[in-house]
Scaffold this motif. Sequence first.
Motif, PDB file in Angstrom:
ATOM      1  N   ASN A 284      54.719   5.754  29.038  1.00 30.42           N
ATOM      2  CA  ASN A 284      55.788   6.164  29.940  1.00 30.42           C
ATOM      3  C   ASN A 284      55.250   6.981  31.115  1.00 30.42           C
ATOM      4  O   ASN A 284      55.190   6.493  32.237  1.00 30.42           O
ATOM      5  N   ARG A 285      54.807   8.198  30.853  1.00 34.81           N
ATOM      6  CA  ARG A 285      54.326   9.007  31.971  1.00 34.81           C
ATOM      7  C   ARG A 285      53.399  10.111  31.493  1.00 34.81           C
ATOM      8  O   ARG A 285      53.348  10.436  30.293  1.00 34.81           O
ATOM      9  N   THR A 314      53.282   7.719  36.548  1.00 30.31           N
ATOM     10  CA  THR A 314      54.289   6.949  35.819  1.00 30.31           C
ATOM     11  C   THR A 314      53.731   5.561  35.544  1.00 30.31           C
ATOM     12  O   THR A 314      53.082   4.971  36.410  1.00 30.31           O
ATOM     13  N   VAL A 315      53.992   5.067  34.355  1.00 33.14           N
ATOM     14  CA  VAL A 315      53.511   3.727  34.024  1.00 33.14           C
ATOM     15  C   VAL A 315      54.508   2.694  34.530  1.00 33.14           C
ATOM     16  O   VAL A 315      55.675   2.710  34.147  1.00 33.14           O
ATOM     17  N   ILE A 316      54.036   1.832  35.426  1.00 35.28           N
ATOM     18  CA  ILE A 316      54.870   0.741  35.944  1.00 35.28           C
ATOM     19  C   ILE A 316      54.016  -0.524  35.867  1.00 35.28           C
ATOM     20  O   ILE A 316      53.133  -0.735  36.694  1.00 35.28           O
ATOM     21  N   PRO A 317      54.254  -1.359  34.865  1.00 39.06           N
ATOM     22  CA  PRO A 317      53.352  -2.494  34.662  1.00 39.06           C
ATOM     23  C   PRO A 317      53.451  -3.582  35.745  1.00 39.06           C
ATOM     24  O   PRO A 317      52.468  -4.230  36.052  1.00 39.06           O
ATOM     25  N   VAL A 321      57.312  -4.040  41.225  1.00 32.53           N
ATOM     26  CA  VAL A 321      58.135  -2.851  40.986  1.00 32.53           C
ATOM     27  C   VAL A 321      57.363  -1.595  41.417  1.00 32.53           C
ATOM     28  O   VAL A 321      57.950  -0.643  41.928  1.00 32.53           O
ATOM     29  N   ALA A 324      57.947  -1.422  45.008  1.00 35.41           N
ATOM     30  CA  ALA A 324      59.321  -0.966  45.286  1.00 35.41           C
ATOM     31  C   ALA A 324      59.391   0.558  45.188  1.00 35.41           C
ATOM     32  O   ALA A 324      60.054   1.214  45.997  1.00 35.41           O
ATOM     33  N   ASN A 325      58.699   1.127  44.217  1.00 32.06           N
ATOM     34  CA  ASN A 325      58.668   2.588  44.057  1.00 32.06           C
ATOM     35  C   ASN A 325      58.017   3.262  45.254  1.00 32.06           C
ATOM     36  O   ASN A 325      58.472   4.312  45.705  1.00 32.06           O
TER      37      ASN A 325
ATOM     38  N   PRO B 167      64.127   3.027  41.174  1.00 30.45           N
ATOM     39  CA  PRO B 167      63.680   1.645  40.934  1.00 30.45           C
ATOM     40  C   PRO B 167      63.312   1.367  39.478  1.00 30.45           C
ATOM     41  O   PRO B 167      63.580   0.291  38.967  1.00 30.45           O
ATOM     42  N   SER B 168      62.685   2.338  38.836  1.00 27.92           N
ATOM     43  CA  SER B 168      62.220   2.069  37.469  1.00 27.92           C
ATOM     44  C   SER B 168      61.919   3.388  36.780  1.00 27.92           C
ATOM     45  O   SER B 168      61.944   4.442  37.396  1.00 27.92           O
ATOM     46  N   GLY B 169      61.592   3.282  35.483  1.00 26.44           N
ATOM     47  CA  GLY B 169      61.201   4.474  34.727  1.00 26.44           C
ATOM     48  C   GLY B 169      62.181   4.788  33.615  1.00 26.44           C
ATOM     49  O   GLY B 169      63.220   4.114  33.471  1.00 26.44           O
ATOM     50  N   TYR B 170      61.849   5.784  32.850  1.00 30.09           N
ATOM     51  CA  TYR B 170      62.727   6.175  31.742  1.00 30.09           C
ATOM     52  C   TYR B 170      62.606   7.660  31.446  1.00 30.09           C
ATOM     53  O   TYR B 170      61.498   8.200  31.373  1.00 30.09           O
ATOM     54  N   VAL B 171      63.743   8.293  31.305  1.00 28.31           N
ATOM     55  CA  VAL B 171      63.808   9.688  30.850  1.00 28.31           C
ATOM     56  C   VAL B 171      64.813   9.710  29.708  1.00 28.31           C
ATOM     57  O   VAL B 171      65.875   9.092  29.802  1.00 28.31           O
ATOM     58  N   ALA B 265      59.793  -0.809  33.717  1.00 33.13           N
ATOM     59  CA  ALA B 265      58.836   0.193  33.214  1.00 33.13           C
ATOM     60  C   ALA B 265      59.465   1.092  32.157  1.00 33.13           C
ATOM     61  O   ALA B 265      59.376   2.319  32.222  1.00 33.13           O
TER      62      ALA B 265
END
Lengths: 603, 318
Positions: A284-285, A314-317, A321, A324-325, B167-171, B265
């Motif tokens: 995740n991060r 941050t992990v963005i595979p 995307v 985009a971030n 756009p993405s991620g998780y909390v 993600a």
Amino acid sequence: MIFPKRVSIGAVLLTIILASTLFAAMNFFVHKALAQDEQSEWVWTQKNPKPSWWRWDEKYYPAKPVRGGIYRTAASRYIGLMNPNHWPVNDWVSMGNFYEKLILTDGNYRSTVPFLASYWEYKDPVTVIMKLRKGVKFTDGSAFNAEAIKFQIDWIRDKRNGAWSRAWLAPVKSIEVVDEYTVRWKFKKPWAGFLGIMSNVPGYVLSHQGLKNDVILRDLKKAQGQAKRLKRKLAKGGEKAKKKYEKAKADVDRLTPMAEGIVSLDAWGVGSGPWIIEEAKPGNRMKYKRNPNWWFGRSIGHPDMPYMDGVLVTVIPEPSVRLANLKAGKIEALHIDKSQYPLVKDDPNLNVWITPGNHVTSMVFNHAEGPCKDIRVRKAISHAIDRKAIIKGTQFGFGIEASCMYPAIHWTHNPNLKPVKYDPELSKKLLAEAGYAKGLTIRGVMGNDQSSVKLGQAIKSMLAQVGIEWKIRTVDPVSGSDANKNRDYDMAGGGWAWIYDPDLMATGLYHPDGGFNYGRSNNEKAIALIEAGRTETDLVKRQKIYWELEKILYENYEDAWLFWYVGIDANRKVVLGYNREMGMAGQEGYFATHPGWFKDGHN
Amino acid sequence: MKQYIIRRIIYSLLILAGAIVITFIMVRLLPGDPIRAAMQQNVDLNDASIVEEVRARYGLDRPVHVQFFMWLIDFFKGDWGTSLSSGEKVTAMFWRRVPVTLELFVGATIWAWVLGIPLGIYSALNRNSWLDALFTSVSVFGISIPVFWEAIILIYFFAVFLQVLPPSGYVAFFENPIENLKLVLMPTFVMGTQSAGGLARYVRSSFLEVLGKDYIRTARAKGLREKAVIFRHAAKPAMIPVVTIIGLSWGGLIGGSFIVELMFAIPGVGRMGLDAVFARDFPIVQATMVVVSLNVLIMNFIVDITYGYLDPRVRLIK
């Protein structure tokens, strides 16, 4: 009486001013001295002079650094294994945030930049004296010194710790503590690759206390396993088994309180670097906070380094995307896919950097059996490939035509070699000479990733133009490794990424001992040169050996080298402090010593 | 009913056993040595003993049948092995990720119901109207649109163009509820629309079938209000077959979560499984397959039981 009876106001004022000035000056020097508390001088020698990029004044960057802000970036994966000596390592980007190396590489990938090792010298071809930097502490408070380095190297070499990097240290006979900040290395035989290896995995310096803790965890795990096994055998085993069990049980009882509260370095890396892990959520991060006592900033008189408050990875595979971030302003920097270049090149919020890297993409031949044993066939294949078209068609124009294995920016590359010319007519002629006038069929293996598939298709169609049918099997990396081991191909996709010490790649591909050779290449002249390169400790003489090695491989069409890598990076313009020219000249050395900052101290 | 439940449990266990055996064998039948391959990605290893050491550490040096039984015993003891990629206990990795994926499932199911059921009912009640045609087209679009395409379009529209959502991620929800809801809105919507399309089509046809029944005509003939006819008399029988599709779509959500978690993600079970497949990380692949199979089997079991409860005819089938 030495004091005057009457003192004028002017004299009193003058005395006060002089005393204040003296006090301020003393304060300044004391502060300066404390800031650089007992750190070793940077030792630059005639053989290893101070590089041009070793500066932090306005010639480095016109704007003054500002403190504050969290630097956000993305990684394609983070699996959460933080000891670089434990396989498999996939978190290299993270490692660099909290671990530091003994020696860093420069813009030509030479191990020349002193870092945690302040100075080194070959006393003879099997002995190196290495001075370590003073005033460095790991972020858990343990001291960095000769004991710590000896402990780490012995830890890697100890089979019980399962360090995959142990093989890299095979030439080491011993490491001895000379004094608190000096170690003496002894090698089994002359070892020129030593400095390169100290810039690589075994050169990442891990917390002394952290490694000691890992030994406790290791011993406890072993004792627990033993106790469990022996307990089952107690009934049948008699007195001997009972004694063994009691010993194991005593070990468990002794080690359990010691292991309490310990977190392994595998899960929580601790080094001496600019950042300290604050939060680690695998997959995740990862959050880092600033190391306020970073030794390097103080050593050069910039105690504000690192300037930012923290880093968030941050992990963005998925690459699209990740982009985009970046475009949405959610991250500050990104290594982008070549196909995405048109989407970033004109973005007013971004700086885009195109930089040559040290990877090579090639086609490797099976010299042991099949048609590629014949140099005329290898030559025909090599001349049938249009490298310019490949770079344009498969790399979106980002790549450099390769003439041999080491990239042009690598110190070992022979600049006299030119890329093999695209000449299909010559290929046809050579094939006819080799007895394949009516056509030739060869077997091949390529990876199943998008880029390899595209590359394979392009080369297949180029070979078809000269009458060669290349039958490709597209496989996943694990099956590819098997095909490589069994030499189940005539020509296969190949290459090498991250070329530091030249011996790793040369041995890996062209020496019978190499992990990627498996008997496919057995060029006697090349083997002799590879062995000479391993032992020649003089940098200039060693460079000549690799030039000669490249020439031999080139003339024998040992492989078909296609292109050298070019990378694209983009960062938001709010991040300052990157000097392109110095970055190119210093590469790893520059990036480890020139942290950036936010324009206004925040993102 | 009791007999019916016992029968379903036995069937489910047999299917689970089959899934476990097939997964175990298939993963090992694939060509290539994952230990050697992964180690070689890092460095040229001249020392074969290191490879053997790592292989022994993970028990991969033993015969396959021994590996299988050892794994099976450990699995039911709660020790799902150690990941080849991270060296972390697989059980710990699952505990961390299951709540994340469950949150996506719940969110996706809510979206599917909220979108699919009203759309289906409205289409059935206004059969052959232009809105019915529109909703039918939207449903078919929802079913056929690729997940990754829908995800990337939404990300660029809402996060890059409008900049209203991250756009993405998780909390985690308990860490930051607002941020959590913002982050799961798009992924759950994408997963939900995949099920909603099918659900809407199913609800529509089920309602149409029920609305043509004699007792509905009788209800209308005796002067009941249309609302009462639909909600009191048509809704319950019409929803019986819909229960099946809801249950099955829950099982199907795991497939969608593999892609959705990758695109957005999100550190859930799906992405972990996908990464493990590419890395040939045996322990994770096996555990994921068992968890996925269990998820589908449990949902099917619940559907079967509910169906049997709602429709007595099902219980009588031997």
